[in-house]
Design an enzyme around this catalytic site. Sequence first.
Site, mmCIF file in Angstrom:
data_model
loop_
_atom_site.group_PDB
_atom_site.id
_atom_site.type_symbol
_atom_site.label_atom_id
_atom_site.label_comp_id
_atom_site.label_asym_id
_atom_site.label_seq_id
_atom_site.Cartn_x
_atom_site.Cartn_y
_atom_site.Cartn_z
ATOM 1 N N TYR A 1 1.194 -7.557 -13.083
ATOM 2 C CA TYR A 1 2.199 -7.088 -12.110
ATOM 3 C C TYR A 1 1.982 -7.847 -10.804
ATOM 4 O O TYR A 1 0.854 -8.224 -10.476
ATOM 5 C CB TYR A 1 2.058 -5.564 -11.911
ATOM 6 C CG TYR A 1 3.005 -5.017 -10.880
ATOM 7 C CD1 TYR A 1 4.385 -5.162 -11.045
ATOM 8 C CD2 TYR A 1 2.532 -4.370 -9.734
ATOM 9 C CE1 TYR A 1 5.268 -4.692 -10.085
ATOM 10 C CE2 TYR A 1 3.417 -3.881 -8.777
ATOM 11 C CZ TYR A 1 4.773 -4.048 -8.954
ATOM 12 O OH TYR A 1 5.645 -3.585 -8.007
ATOM 13 N N TYR B 1 -0.199 0.881 -5.337
ATOM 14 C CA TYR B 1 -0.741 0.189 -6.506
ATOM 15 C C TYR B 1 -2.277 0.194 -6.508
ATOM 16 O O TYR B 1 -2.913 0.019 -7.535
ATOM 17 C CB TYR B 1 -0.191 -1.236 -6.605
ATOM 18 C CG TYR B 1 -0.242 -1.775 -8.015
ATOM 19 C CD1 TYR B 1 0.327 -1.080 -9.070
ATOM 20 C CD2 TYR B 1 -0.881 -2.979 -8.295
ATOM 21 C CE1 TYR B 1 0.262 -1.566 -10.369
ATOM 22 C CE2 TYR B 1 -0.941 -3.474 -9.595
ATOM 23 C CZ TYR B 1 -0.365 -2.764 -10.622
ATOM 24 O OH TYR B 1 -0.426 -3.239 -11.913
HETATM 25 P P1 NAI Z 1 1.293 2.592 -21.366
HETATM 26 O O1 NAI Z 1 0.626 3.775 -20.766
HETATM 27 O O2 NAI Z 1 2.314 2.826 -22.384
HETATM 28 O O3 NAI Z 1 0.191 1.584 -21.958
HETATM 29 C C1 NAI Z 1 -1.131 1.497 -21.474
HETATM 30 C C2 NAI Z 1 -2.014 1.488 -22.702
HETATM 31 O O4 NAI Z 1 -3.383 1.216 -22.376
HETATM 32 C C3 NAI Z 1 -1.998 2.827 -23.450
HETATM 33 O O5 NAI Z 1 -1.554 2.642 -24.773
HETATM 34 C C4 NAI Z 1 -3.450 3.261 -23.396
HETATM 35 O O6 NAI Z 1 -3.855 4.033 -24.507
HETATM 36 C C5 NAI Z 1 -4.142 1.910 -23.350
HETATM 37 N N1 NAI Z 1 -5.552 2.018 -22.978
HETATM 38 C C6 NAI Z 1 -6.079 2.670 -21.920
HETATM 39 N N2 NAI Z 1 -7.416 2.568 -21.949
HETATM 40 C C7 NAI Z 1 -7.737 1.819 -23.047
HETATM 41 C C8 NAI Z 1 -8.951 1.357 -23.597
HETATM 42 N N3 NAI Z 1 -10.144 1.643 -23.050
HETATM 43 N N4 NAI Z 1 -8.915 0.634 -24.744
HETATM 44 C C9 NAI Z 1 -7.718 0.327 -25.342
HETATM 45 N N5 NAI Z 1 -6.539 0.735 -24.837
HETATM 46 C C10 NAI Z 1 -6.546 1.461 -23.701
HETATM 47 O O7 NAI Z 1 1.904 1.801 -20.122
HETATM 48 P P2 NAI Z 1 2.578 0.348 -19.984
HETATM 49 O O8 NAI Z 1 3.298 0.400 -18.703
HETATM 50 O O9 NAI Z 1 3.288 -0.019 -21.219
HETATM 51 O O10 NAI Z 1 1.308 -0.584 -19.748
HETATM 52 C C11 NAI Z 1 1.032 -1.727 -20.523
HETATM 53 C C12 NAI Z 1 0.577 -2.868 -19.626
HETATM 54 O O11 NAI Z 1 1.678 -3.311 -18.845
HETATM 55 C C13 NAI Z 1 -0.541 -2.506 -18.658
HETATM 56 O O12 NAI Z 1 -1.437 -3.594 -18.527
HETATM 57 C C14 NAI Z 1 0.228 -2.318 -17.364
HETATM 58 O O13 NAI Z 1 -0.591 -2.472 -16.228
HETATM 59 C C15 NAI Z 1 1.233 -3.445 -17.510
HETATM 60 N N6 NAI Z 1 2.381 -3.385 -16.612
HETATM 61 C C16 NAI Z 1 3.102 -2.219 -16.504
HETATM 62 C C17 NAI Z 1 4.147 -2.142 -15.609
HETATM 63 C C18 NAI Z 1 4.894 -0.859 -15.443
HETATM 64 O O14 NAI Z 1 5.555 -0.695 -14.416
HETATM 65 N N7 NAI Z 1 4.839 0.055 -16.398
HETATM 66 C C19 NAI Z 1 4.542 -3.290 -14.756
HETATM 67 C C20 NAI Z 1 3.755 -4.481 -14.999
HETATM 68 C C21 NAI Z 1 2.702 -4.502 -15.873
#
Ligand code: NAI
Length: 275
Positions: A150, A160
Amino acid sequence: MTYNLLKGKRGIIFGALDESSIAWKVAERAHAEGAIFTLSNVPVSIRIGKTNELGEKLNAKVIPADATSIQDIENLYTESVKELGGKIDFILHSIGMSLNVRKGKPYDDLDYEMMSKTLDISAISFHKILQIAKKMDIMNEWGSVVALSYIGAQRTMNGYNEMSQAKAMLESIARSFGYFYGKSHKVRVNTVSQSPTFTKASSNVAGFDGMYNYSDKMAPLGNSSGEDCADYCITLFSDLTKKVTMQNLFVDGGFSSMGMSMELMNTYGKCLESE
Ligand code: NAI
């Protein structure tokens, strides 16, 4: 529309929790483009989330792994190669979690134990995923590894918090590891910087609605949705981007190049008039 861009390719997708997850959209898109892959998530998320449901739908084996655990990643790789019948062509790191954000700790009053766990989960896990893949030699030549980032890595975004440091480290790991992995195995490593997206992870960020609306109004093409991000990731897994590596690539409707949009200037002007 599908293009068979990933026909014959094998992958590992981390981080699909539920339908809102960006990894969920990438998995659906990769399946539609002909890839086979395993899904992985931390055991507690598999229990409370819907990873298994996605696995059934896409005929993908779900293999639990805490991405901070070297042993779990090794086991995931061994199992994935066995399940998919050969070496891996692409990996998606879609993992992020901030303990200080979750606990509502402000940036100028961080708990450092929590911060170090945040960095381990959200950034160092990317290094572990790459290092173990390289040591175990599980990737095919011209393979592709993508992590999601991000713009808070480069700019200060209210709310953030410590995730800015986590994402800055994540992007830096892509540059550093991309050099070593490119030289040794011709594997490319990139980060994709996505617009604010409503997911479980983003629901913990204070004032997220405001961040979403602001960038949507600033970006000439509007925010990139989870589906838009997935489309872009698919191109990076495909053979069409073989020489793209060590980059942080924005899929954000143009937000990162903007200074001020007419729409936001007008909104700001109206606010000043009403004061
Ligand atoms: P999400 O909550 O659906 O996905 C985050 C995932 O990380 C979850 O499935 C969770 O179980 C997993 N996770 C957490 N701790 C873990 C660990 N120790 N081992 C393995 N998995 C673990 O949310 P989202 O938004 O789909 O996030 C996915 C990526 O996208 C992240 O890196 C987030 O920072 C990034 N991102 C998200 C944005 C947003 O606005 N939602 C914007 C830009 C980047």
